[in-house]
Motif scaffolding. Structure first.
Motif, PDB file in Angstrom:
ATOM      1  N   ILE A 223       0.866  -1.180   0.000  1.00 29.20           N
ATOM      2  CA  ILE A 223       0.000   0.000   0.000  1.00 29.20           C
ATOM      3  C   ILE A 223       0.903   1.230   0.000  1.00 29.20           C
ATOM      4  N   GLU A 224       0.804   2.020  -1.035  1.00 28.79           N
ATOM      5  CA  GLU A 224       1.619   3.234  -1.044  1.00 28.79           C
ATOM      6  C   GLU A 224       1.000   4.250  -0.082  1.00 28.79           C
ATOM      7  N   LEU A 225       1.837   4.797   0.806  1.00 29.84           N
ATOM      8  CA  LEU A 225       1.336   5.779   1.768  1.00 29.84           C
ATOM      9  C   LEU A 225       1.783   7.169   1.349  1.00 29.84           C
ATOM     10  N   GLU A 226       0.961   8.149   1.680  1.00 29.49           N
ATOM     11  CA  GLU A 226       1.411   9.520   1.498  1.00 29.49           C
ATOM     12  C   GLU A 226       1.221  10.222   2.842  1.00 29.49           C
ATOM     13  N   VAL A 227       2.314  10.848   3.324  1.00 27.70           N
ATOM     14  CA  VAL A 227       2.246  11.594   4.591  1.00 27.70           C
ATOM     15  C   VAL A 227       2.160  13.065   4.220  1.00 27.70           C
ATOM     16  N   LEU A 228       1.134  13.754   4.713  1.00 27.70           N
ATOM     17  CA  LEU A 228       0.991  15.156   4.311  1.00 27.70           C
ATOM     18  C   LEU A 228       0.292  16.003   5.372  1.00 27.70           C
ATOM     19  N   SER A 229       0.329  17.306   5.151  1.00 28.35           N
ATOM     20  CA  SER A 229      -0.183  18.246   6.148  1.00 28.35           C
ATOM     21  C   SER A 229      -1.705  18.346   6.086  1.00 28.35           C
ATOM     22  N   LEU A 231      -3.193  20.910   7.235  1.00 29.78           N
ATOM     23  CA  LEU A 231      -3.488  22.343   7.156  1.00 29.78           C
ATOM     24  C   LEU A 231      -3.101  22.966   5.825  1.00 29.78           C
ATOM     25  N   LYS A 232      -1.923  22.587   5.308  1.00 28.40           N
ATOM     26  CA  LYS A 232      -1.454  23.206   4.063  1.00 28.40           C
ATOM     27  C   LYS A 232      -1.708  22.282   2.882  1.00 28.40           C
ATOM     28  N   HIS A 233      -2.118  22.853   1.771  1.00 31.04           N
ATOM     29  CA  HIS A 233      -2.338  22.048   0.570  1.00 31.04           C
ATOM     30  C   HIS A 233      -1.049  21.979  -0.238  1.00 31.04           C
ATOM     31  N   VAL A 234      -0.118  21.174   0.227  1.00 26.78           N
ATOM     32  CA  VAL A 234       1.144  21.011  -0.512  1.00 26.78           C
ATOM     33  C   VAL A 234       1.468  19.514  -0.578  1.00 26.78           C
ATOM     34  N   PRO A 235       2.250  19.099  -1.599  1.00 27.93           N
ATOM     35  CA  PRO A 235       2.566  17.672  -1.691  1.00 27.93           C
ATOM     36  C   PRO A 235       3.351  17.194  -0.464  1.00 27.93           C
ATOM     37  N   GLY A 236       3.124  15.952  -0.063  1.00 27.31           N
ATOM     38  CA  GLY A 236       3.817  15.419   1.110  1.00 27.31           C
ATOM     39  C   GLY A 236       4.934  14.471   0.702  1.00 27.31           C
ATOM     40  N   THR A 237       5.076  13.401   1.485  1.00 25.79           N
ATOM     41  CA  THR A 237       6.119  12.396   1.222  1.00 25.79           C
ATOM     42  C   THR A 237       5.455  11.068   0.882  1.00 25.79           C
ATOM     43  N   LYS A 238       5.931  10.427  -0.190  1.00 23.52           N
ATOM     44  CA  LYS A 238       5.404   9.101  -0.563  1.00 23.52           C
ATOM     45  C   LYS A 238       6.261   8.025   0.071  1.00 23.52           C
ATOM     46  N   VAL A 239       5.614   7.038   0.662  1.00 24.78           N
ATOM     47  CA  VAL A 239       6.339   5.897   1.226  1.00 24.78           C
ATOM     48  C   VAL A 239       6.017   4.701   0.340  1.00 24.78           C
ATOM     49  N   LYS A 240       7.040   4.112  -0.291  1.00 25.91           N
ATOM     50  CA  LYS A 240       6.791   3.060  -1.275  1.00 25.91           C
ATOM     51  C   LYS A 240       7.964   2.093  -1.375  1.00 25.91           C
ATOM     52  N   GLU A 241       7.821   1.082  -2.238  1.00 27.69           N
ATOM     53  CA  GLU A 241       8.826   0.022  -2.318  1.00 27.69           C
ATOM     54  C   GLU A 241      10.149   0.528  -2.904  1.00 27.69           C
ATOM     55  N   VAL A 242      10.058   1.200  -4.034  1.00 23.31           N
ATOM     56  CA  VAL A 242      11.272   1.682  -4.705  1.00 23.31           C
ATOM     57  C   VAL A 242      11.149   3.177  -4.909  1.00 23.31           C
ATOM     58  N   THR A 243      12.206   3.898  -4.625  1.00 21.73           N
ATOM     59  CA  THR A 243      12.169   5.344  -4.853  1.00 21.73           C
ATOM     60  C   THR A 243      13.176   5.698  -5.930  1.00 21.73           C
ATOM     61  N   LYS A 244      12.989   6.879  -6.507  1.00 23.14           N
ATOM     62  CA  LYS A 244      13.930   7.256  -7.574  1.00 23.14           C
ATOM     63  C   LYS A 244      15.312   7.493  -6.961  1.00 23.14           C
TER      64      LYS A 244
END
Ligand code: ADP
Ligand code: ASP
Ligand code: MG
Length: 402
Positions: A223-229, A231-244
């Protein structure tokens, strides 16, 4: 799309924040998605409930503690459902058992066995926003259980896994996962991505932004997770198997003060001693972390190891009789220590990472007591009083450009 959104305690701390969350949730719903929301107790509610219990009985049974702690999330789900109604969207709140969370019977640290999501599915089919109390479930005796502190993250991932959700978003009071706790290190940078393995280490080593069991489960069910705020509408951090591929040797610095050090000094240097000591510790259900054994001298040796802070006393009790029998010179524990760690898959293929970390600590005149490493992390034990300075110094060495 089916989207699971989890909001932590500070994101629903007061009426204004609850309305803010309701706006986010109803926006997602109005965009045509099915939305399951998981919420934690408001602000410091869980801590306050624990304090209330301690005023009455410092050793209240774990069953009753779970009954009490689960109440915090019950308040949040009802308020958030009302907030969604206020904004014109149909919503229904569900407690853990209503949402189908079955757990084992380990009160205050229960493990999820299954999530039978029929009720959630039925409510979604009625076009409702479904708001589920995080952190709780029910055991085979029909008693309420809780999943351990920070457990709402795990509730959210479990629902995402059980329902095969398209997205699992973890909303919190910071904008994502950072190179260090952004509340402690002002120059910390937000990461775009982090792997499950790195995040699992980081969460286990003290970065509470995600609960480590939630990461373990996300990895298991992909399950890909995204951690984000929240309060603010900005992109967060993706937690996944392989990252660039990035040039970063390490991803983040973490601090853990939930550690006690147990020391056994002057025990016979002969086969079987470590086995007997750690068998006794295991029988007391204590999780051992870093172990250090000294070189034998004059027929004796010392063994030092770390355990969670709250388990130090129990560990010493479990060992006392055996150590008396061995005529160990000293058996004690202390909690004036902290563990500072760096995490990153990049360190596996780069030399000089350890020396850079140790150099930073040396420049800051911080003494390292014990070192422990794996492929993707290096941890040091230091005096607790030096912990924040150590995090700042190590973070500076890896992330601040001079
Ligand atoms: P929630 O109530 O939303 O579950 P938590 O308090 O459990 O939030 O987790 C968020 C907190 O984690 C942040 O406020 C931050 O202080 C802390 N934190 C520690 N390390 C990190 C890190 N590396 N990146 C982001 N946040 C971190
Ligand atoms: N309310 C619980 C806690 O404070 C669960 C959570 O926040 O995830 O630990
Ligand atoms: Mg949390």
């Amino acid at each position: 799309m089916l989207i699971v959104q989890k909001f932590g305690g500070s994101s629903v701390a007061d009426a204004e924040r609850v309305m803010n969350v309701a706006r986010r949730v109803t926006d997602t719903y109005r965009a045509g998605n099915e939305v399951v929301v998981v919420v934690s107790a408001q602000g410091d509610t869980t801590d306050d409930l624990i304090a209330k219990a301690k005023e009455i009985n410092p050793n209240g049974s774990k069953r009753e503690m779970d009954m009490l702690m689960a109440a915090g999330e019950q308040i949040s789900v009802a308020l958030l459902a009302m907030a969604c109604e206020q904004l014109g969207c149909p919503a229904v709140s569900l407690l853990g058992w209503q949402a189908g969370f079955s757990t084992n019977s380990k009160y205050s640290a229960a493990r999820i066995k299954t999530v039978k999501a029929e009720r959630i599915r039925a409510e979604l089919d009625k076009k409702k926003i479904v708001i589920v109390a995080g952190f709780q479930g029910i055991n085979k005796y029909d008693d309420v259980t809780t999943l351990g502190r920070g457990g709402s993250d795990t509730s959210a991932v479990a629902i995402a896994a059980a329902m095969n959700a398209d997205l699992c978003q973890i909303y919190t009071d910071v904008e994502g996962v950072y190179t260090a706790d952004p509340r402690k290190v002002p120059t910390a940078r937000k990461l775009d991505e982090i792997t499950y393995d790195e995040m699992l280490e980081l969460a286990t080593l003290g970065a509470q932004v995600l609960n480590n069991r939630s990461v373990e489960m996300a990895k298991k069910y992909n399950i890909e997770l995204e951690v984000l705020s929240s309060l603010k509408h900005v992109p967060g951090t993706k937690v996944k198997e392989v990252t660039k591929m990035e040039k970063m040797l390490i991803k983040s610095v973490a601090k853990d003060t939930d550690v006690a050090r147990v020391m056994i000094v002057g025990i016979p240097d002969e086969p079987g001693i470590a086995f007997k000591i750690f068998s006794r510790v295991a029988q007391a259900h204590v999780n051992v972390d870093i172990i250090l054994q000294s070189v034998g001298r004059d027929g004796t040796k010392d063994i030092t190891f770390t355990v969670p802070a709250g388990e130090g006393e129990r560990t010493v009790e479990a060992l006392r009789e055996y150590c008396d029998h061995l005529k160990a010179k000293k058996l004690f524990y202390d909690t004036e220590i902290a563990k500072v760690s760096i995490v990153g898959a990049g360190m596996e293929t780069h030399e000089g990472v350890a020396s850079r970390m140790f150099g930073a600590l040396s420049d800051a005149n911080i003494n390292i007591q014990t070192i422990s490493t794996s492929e993707i992390k290096i941890s040091v034990l230091i005096d607790r009083a030096d912990a924040d300075r150590a995090v700042a110094a190590v973070h500076h060495a890896f992330f601040d450009e001079d």
